[in-house]
Design a protein around this motif. Structure first.
Motif, PDB file in Angstrom:
ATOM      1  N   UNK A 224       0.992  -1.113   0.057  1.00  0.00           N
ATOM      2  CA  UNK A 224       0.049  -0.034  -0.025  1.00  0.00           C
ATOM      3  C   UNK A 224       0.896   1.284  -0.153  1.00  0.00           C
ATOM      4  N   UNK A 225       2.066   1.233   0.550  1.00  0.00           N
ATOM      5  CA  UNK A 225       2.812   2.443   0.742  1.00  0.00           C
ATOM      6  C   UNK A 225       3.625   2.579  -0.464  1.00  0.00           C
ATOM      7  N   UNK A 226       4.002   1.522  -1.142  1.00  0.00           N
ATOM      8  CA  UNK A 226       4.694   1.525  -2.209  1.00  0.00           C
ATOM      9  C   UNK A 226       3.898   2.224  -3.357  1.00  0.00           C
ATOM     10  N   UNK A 227       2.480   1.812  -3.646  1.00  0.00           N
ATOM     11  CA  UNK A 227       1.830   2.286  -4.612  1.00  0.00           C
ATOM     12  C   UNK A 227       2.048   3.661  -4.839  1.00  0.00           C
ATOM     13  N   UNK A 228       1.881   4.737  -3.791  1.00  0.00           N
ATOM     14  CA  UNK A 228       2.028   6.350  -4.189  1.00  0.00           C
ATOM     15  C   UNK A 228       3.465   6.545  -4.713  1.00  0.00           C
ATOM     16  N   UNK A 229       4.389   5.674  -4.267  1.00  0.00           N
ATOM     17  CA  UNK A 229       6.027   5.826  -4.969  1.00  0.00           C
ATOM     18  C   UNK A 229       6.047   5.509  -6.329  1.00  0.00           C
ATOM     19  N   UNK A 230       5.000   4.870  -7.091  1.00  0.00           N
ATOM     20  CA  UNK A 230       5.047   4.417  -8.353  1.00  0.00           C
ATOM     21  C   UNK A 230       5.197   3.246  -8.704  1.00  0.00           C
ATOM     22  N   UNK A 231       5.091   2.493  -7.657  1.00  0.00           N
ATOM     23  CA  UNK A 231       5.076   0.744  -7.885  1.00  0.00           C
ATOM     24  C   UNK A 231       3.939   0.249  -8.569  1.00  0.00           C
ATOM     25  N   UNK A 232       4.185  -0.298  -9.651  1.00  0.00           N
ATOM     26  CA  UNK A 232       3.020  -0.827 -10.443  1.00  0.00           C
ATOM     27  C   UNK A 232       2.875  -2.365 -10.324  1.00  0.00           C
ATOM     28  N   UNK A 233       3.628  -3.076  -9.473  1.00  0.00           N
ATOM     29  CA  UNK A 233       3.348  -4.527  -9.219  1.00  0.00           C
ATOM     30  C   UNK A 233       2.296  -4.798  -8.360  1.00  0.00           C
ATOM     31  N   UNK A 234       2.071  -6.071  -8.242  1.00  0.00           N
ATOM     32  CA  UNK A 234       1.054  -6.707  -7.407  1.00  0.00           C
ATOM     33  C   UNK A 234       1.279  -6.821  -5.952  1.00  0.00           C
ATOM     34  N   UNK A 235       0.418  -7.385  -5.394  1.00  0.00           N
ATOM     35  CA  UNK A 235       0.491  -7.530  -3.857  1.00  0.00           C
ATOM     36  C   UNK A 235       1.404  -8.816  -3.633  1.00  0.00           C
ATOM     37  N   UNK A 236       1.116  -9.687  -4.578  1.00  0.00           N
ATOM     38  CA  UNK A 236       1.976 -10.950  -4.810  1.00  0.00           C
ATOM     39  C   UNK A 236       3.486 -10.740  -4.671  1.00  0.00           C
TER      40      UNK A 236
END
Length: 134
Positions: free
Chosen positions: A32-44
């Motif tokens: 969740x915290x990576x998403x705003x940093x531009x991470x496009x990968x999945x939870x897996x």
């Protein structure tokens, strides 16, 4: 030609390592915290990374609990630090903290190896003289 694929986590590893060191070990929260940093990968992807980190940390702790054999200590203490894995580096640091005299011995061995590689005969003369006295 064999080509490895770069992980989608690759550019975020320093951030993840810092979070992990700060005690943040929940994969879902990290994702969740990576998403705003531009991470496009999945939870897996993040979940598998946290699982591998937990396993690596557990292995390192298990290795530290066991006392290494004399042969292992000798090999680790005479191997260049650049050639040691992370867990081996931790083991060497633990050995050096437990037996400070080995730090000096390691340096003497490294200096001796350097003299031999460079064929520095003048540097070897003090060693030869002390060997003759003994």
């Amino acid at each position: 030609m064999f080509r490895t694929r770069e992980s989608s986590l690759e550019i975020h590893l320093p951030w993840l390592d810092a979070r992990w060191a700060a005690g943040k070990r929940n994969g879902m929260d990290l994702w969740r915290r990576l998403k705003p940093l531009g991470f496009k990968g999945s939870k897996r992807v993040v979940g598998e990374w946290t699982t591998r980190r937990r396993q690596a940390d557990k292995i390192d702790l298990d290795r530290l609990r066991r006392v290494p054999s004399a042969r292992t200590v000798a090999r680790l203490m005479t191997t260049s630090r650049d050639c040691l894995s992370r867990s081996q580096t931790v083991t060497v640091a633990t050995i050096e903290n437990g037996v400070p005299a080995l730090v000096e011995a390691r340096q003497i061995i490294a200096d001796f190896h350097a003299m031999i590689r460079k064929k520095a005969q003048k540097s070897l003369e003090p060693w030869i003289a002390s060997a003759k006295e003994a």
